[in-house]
Design an enzyme around this catalytic site. Structure first.
Site, short mmCIF file in Angstrom:
data_model
loop_
_atom_site.label_atom_id
_atom_site.label_comp_id
_atom_site.label_asym_id
_atom_site.label_seq_id
_atom_site.Cartn_x
_atom_site.Cartn_y
_atom_site.Cartn_z
CB CYS A 134 27.03 43.97 73.97
SG CYS A 134 27.03 45.18 75.29
CB CYS A 137 26.51 43.15 77.67
SG CYS A 137 25.81 44.46 76.69
CG ASP A 138 27.98 39.52 76.67
OD1 ASP A 138 27.21 39.54 77.64
OD2 ASP A 138 27.60 39.46 75.48
#
Ligand code: NAP
Length: 325
Positions: A134, A137-138
């Site tokens: 992701c 997200c990261d």
């Protein structure tokens, strides 16, 4: 005693939310089980530019949250949980992950798909410590660093382009010498000054430690007509963009699935009917079904169809019950 609902919707991505909007507006008071990834894969997508109605684009998370609010406005209920087992019948009995049971007259499966893994040494040990599926997200953890994205489809292009916001350099690793992604995404990627494509490149292992994270990748490069050569690629992050696996484990032995595990729903007798499974009362929509289009808008369209067909199914069953009395 188990709870009973007329319509149970397993999954809360675009397909599940849209099914919930339609079922709720048909006064079927659907219950939506949000699953392991509330909002589905769209909630992990940064900008959605191709969902009609948003000329400037919209964040994936905002789009699914709006859909949920819309469904709730008409009476849909939401709760955490996922279906672990299904026993067809009248009613259909679903056992959840916490062993509780819910019975329903119609089940709409909108459980989506999850990110595929490479299955190479180091990948699982370093997942969440340098290996990610992701970018949204990261990505921000990799400011000023060199990272790699693996895959040649639209997801990999999108991740690689998004990650250039943070990384000093993004290496796209693809196992072949041509990309599968749409032309527009390919062009954006190939013309990006921060992205370098490594063709004919396969990840052999991810090296590093849980403490230090990813230190480098061992990759196998096969030049056209040449011998494969193992190389060390120094990156601190590896993002997986290699497709998905349908979340249908709970339907094995219950519904017809294809060889990859996708739910088969093209069994309707009328043109355009593509949400009916082989089990009466069980409908499928979105990425759990769709191996071809896999778009937010097609998932939403199928969610609508699933709710409408579930409504017809319940109305027919009610009429049959009245006739038999
Ligand atoms: P995909 O189109 O199936 O592409 C998967 C990619 O990963 C392929 O290039 C494949 O290589 C590679 N791959 C698969 N297994 C691999 C392995 N074990 N090792 C190395 N490489 C591997 O999946 P996707 O990119 O997730 O896209 C899925 C669907 O969603 C598509 O229809 C896509 O158009 C859509 N999508 C659209 C958007 C958008 O419009 N913004 C964004 C994301 C996704 P090969 O090419 O060699 O098979």
């Amino acid at each position: 005693m188990s709870e009973h609902v007329p319509v149970l919707i397993a999954g809360s991505g675009c397909a599940g939310h849209t099914a919930a909007i339609y079922a709720a507006r048909a006064e079927l008071t659907p219950l939506v089980l949000e699953g392991n990834e509330p909002g589905g894969q769209l909630s992990l997508t940064s900008d959605v530019e191709n969902f009609p109605g948003f000329p400037e684009g919209i964040g994936g998370y905002d789009l699914v949250e709006n859909m949920k609010k819309q469904a709730e406005r008409f009476g849909a209920k939401y709760r955490y949980g996922f279906v672990a087992k299904v026993v067809p019948g009248t009613p259909i009995t679903c056992t959840l992950d916490d062993d509780s049971k819910i019975t329903c007259d119609a089940l709409i499966v909108a459980s989506g798909a999850r990110a595929r893994r490479l299955n190479v040494p180091g990948e699982n040990e370093l997942f969440g410590r340098g290996v990610s599926s992701c970018a949204t997200c990261d990505g921000a953890f990799y400011k000023g660093q060199e990272i790699a994205v693996v895959g040649g489809g639209d997801s990999a292009m999108e991740e690689a382009i998004f990650l250039t916001r943070f990384a000093s350099k993004v290496r796209l690793l693809h196992r072949r010498d041509s990309l599968r992604a749409s032309k527009i995404m390919q062009d954006r990627l190939l013309n990006h000054p921060k992205i370098e494509v490594h063709w004919n490149t396969v990840v052999e292992s991810v090296q590093g430690t849980p403490e230090k994270g990813v230190e480098y990748l061992q990759v196998l490069v096969t030049p056209p007509g040449g011998q494969p050569e193992s190389q060390k690629l120094e990156v601190t992050g590896l993002f997986l963009g290699i497709g998905h696996i349908p979340n249908t484990e709970f339907l094995r032995g219950v519904c017809e699935l294809d060889e990859e595990g996708y739910l088969i729903t093209h069994l309707g007798k009328t043109n355009g009917e593509n949400v009916k499974t082989n089990v009466p009362g069980i409908f499928g929509c979105g990425d759990v079904v769709d191996t071809r289009y896999r778009q937010a808008i097609t998932a939403a369209g199928m969610g609508c169809k699933a709710a409408m067909d579930a409504e017809h199914f319940l109305a027919e069953r009610k009429a049959e019950a009245v006739m038999s009395h």
